[in-house]
Scaffold this motif. Sequence first.
Motif, mmCIF file in Angstrom:
data_model
loop_
_atom_site.group_PDB
_atom_site.id
_atom_site.type_symbol
_atom_site.label_atom_id
_atom_site.label_comp_id
_atom_site.label_asym_id
_atom_site.label_seq_id
_atom_site.Cartn_x
_atom_site.Cartn_y
_atom_site.Cartn_z
ATOM 1 N N THR A 24 13.436 -5.257 4.341
ATOM 2 C CA THR A 24 12.128 -4.807 5.060
ATOM 3 C C THR A 24 12.303 -3.740 5.883
ATOM 4 O OG1 THR A 24 11.258 -7.165 4.369
ATOM 5 C CG2 THR A 24 10.181 -5.806 6.035
ATOM 6 N N SER A 41 -0.154 -2.757 9.785
ATOM 7 C CA SER A 41 -0.677 -3.276 8.682
ATOM 8 C C SER A 41 -0.633 -2.539 7.219
ATOM 9 C CB SER A 41 -2.203 -3.389 8.957
ATOM 10 O OG SER A 41 -2.850 -2.358 9.056
ATOM 11 N N GLU A 42 -0.639 -1.133 7.456
ATOM 12 C CA GLU A 42 -0.158 -0.264 6.444
ATOM 13 C C GLU A 42 1.244 -0.450 5.920
ATOM 14 O OE1 GLU A 42 -2.771 3.571 7.496
ATOM 15 O OE2 GLU A 42 -1.049 3.639 8.465
ATOM 16 N N ALA A 44 3.006 -3.117 6.437
ATOM 17 C CA ALA A 44 2.977 -4.732 5.841
ATOM 18 C C ALA A 44 2.522 -4.576 4.409
ATOM 19 C CB ALA A 44 2.108 -5.628 6.541
ATOM 20 N N ARG A 45 1.508 -3.698 3.996
ATOM 21 C CA ARG A 45 0.948 -3.698 2.690
ATOM 22 C C ARG A 45 2.043 -3.101 1.835
ATOM 23 N NH1 ARG A 45 -4.055 -2.633 5.359
ATOM 24 N NH2 ARG A 45 -3.780 -0.559 5.058
ATOM 25 N N HIS A 46 2.622 -1.824 2.413
ATOM 26 C CA HIS A 46 3.398 -1.031 1.633
ATOM 27 C C HIS A 46 4.704 -2.002 1.210
ATOM 28 C CE1 HIS A 46 6.108 2.202 0.440
ATOM 29 N NE2 HIS A 46 6.806 1.921 1.182
ATOM 30 N N MET A 47 5.197 -3.122 2.019
ATOM 31 C CA MET A 47 6.312 -3.781 1.701
ATOM 32 C C MET A 47 5.775 -5.122 1.010
ATOM 33 S SD MET A 47 8.994 -2.006 2.040
ATOM 34 C CE MET A 47 10.228 -3.324 1.788
ATOM 35 N N GLY A 48 4.817 -5.399 1.002
ATOM 36 C CA GLY A 48 4.100 -6.640 0.525
ATOM 37 C C GLY A 48 4.704 -7.855 1.419
ATOM 38 N N VAL A 49 4.591 -7.731 2.695
ATOM 39 C CA VAL A 49 5.109 -8.721 3.990
ATOM 40 C C VAL A 49 3.640 -9.120 4.584
ATOM 41 C CG1 VAL A 49 7.570 -8.221 3.573
ATOM 42 C CG2 VAL A 49 5.875 -7.015 5.292
ATOM 43 N N ALA A 50 3.908 -10.378 5.306
ATOM 44 C CA ALA A 50 2.800 -10.831 6.105
ATOM 45 C C ALA A 50 2.689 -10.047 7.380
ATOM 46 C CB ALA A 50 3.022 -12.162 6.358
#
Length: 252
Positions: A24, A41-42, A44-50
């Motif tokens: 990650t 948050s960007e 987090a969305r990019h890597m698909g994590v919380a």
Amino acid sequence: MHTHGARDAGPDLARVAGLIADGTRAGFCLALLDGRAWTASELARHMGVAASTATGHLNALVAGGLLAEARQGRHRYVRLAGPQVAELIEGLAALAPARTPPPPPPSLSASGRRQALAHARTCYDHLAGTLGVAITDAMAARGLLSDAHGLGLTAEGAAWLTGLGIAVPAGSRRPAVRSCLDWTERRPHLAGSVGAALCRHAFDAGWITRIGTTRAVAVTPAGRHALHDLLGLPADLLPAPGRTAGTPAARG
């Protein structure tokens, strides 16, 4: 024989390696190669994590000196700590083995984005991909760069930049010219303050433009003429907008 003193006196390379060893965190660093600041948050969305997972990883990367952070209002932004970090990440990516088997592109558009990144992209603040390597090779072939004692700018190269109106910052701690190993081409492209200045000029002169929000770039008609006239780059490296290098033109 006691070796702890010699071992402890050197830099803590293992600490830096450990920061990038996590998938990650490595993905965050690769995303930040676009040279822009991202929010937690960007990423987090990019890597698909919380979001909480992303925050923990980002805190570790900031504390380890690989990322720098800035706050604006309620938002926290992070970016790579500097060009030396970008060159480290790009170099490691070039040495990393390909994922086997490679995951199939989820869509034609995703496949196109992958091809666009491989063809021409920014690596932090300089040009990379097939185009970046070709520019570096062409500059070397014309005597603007020399690798006699490590890659360096020649007197002819300095005059060439001046003629284009490209000013390279003087007195900077950053090397004027640096070789950066390209992770898709597996060959060096031009980095350092000269590479950054040339990339900035290409944007300012309208030679290249970003493709969407990615770090892929496209060569404009003005850029095709300029890069062909100045460096002799062939047409297959300078496809028309909307086409990827190597893709045949549509027939009407």
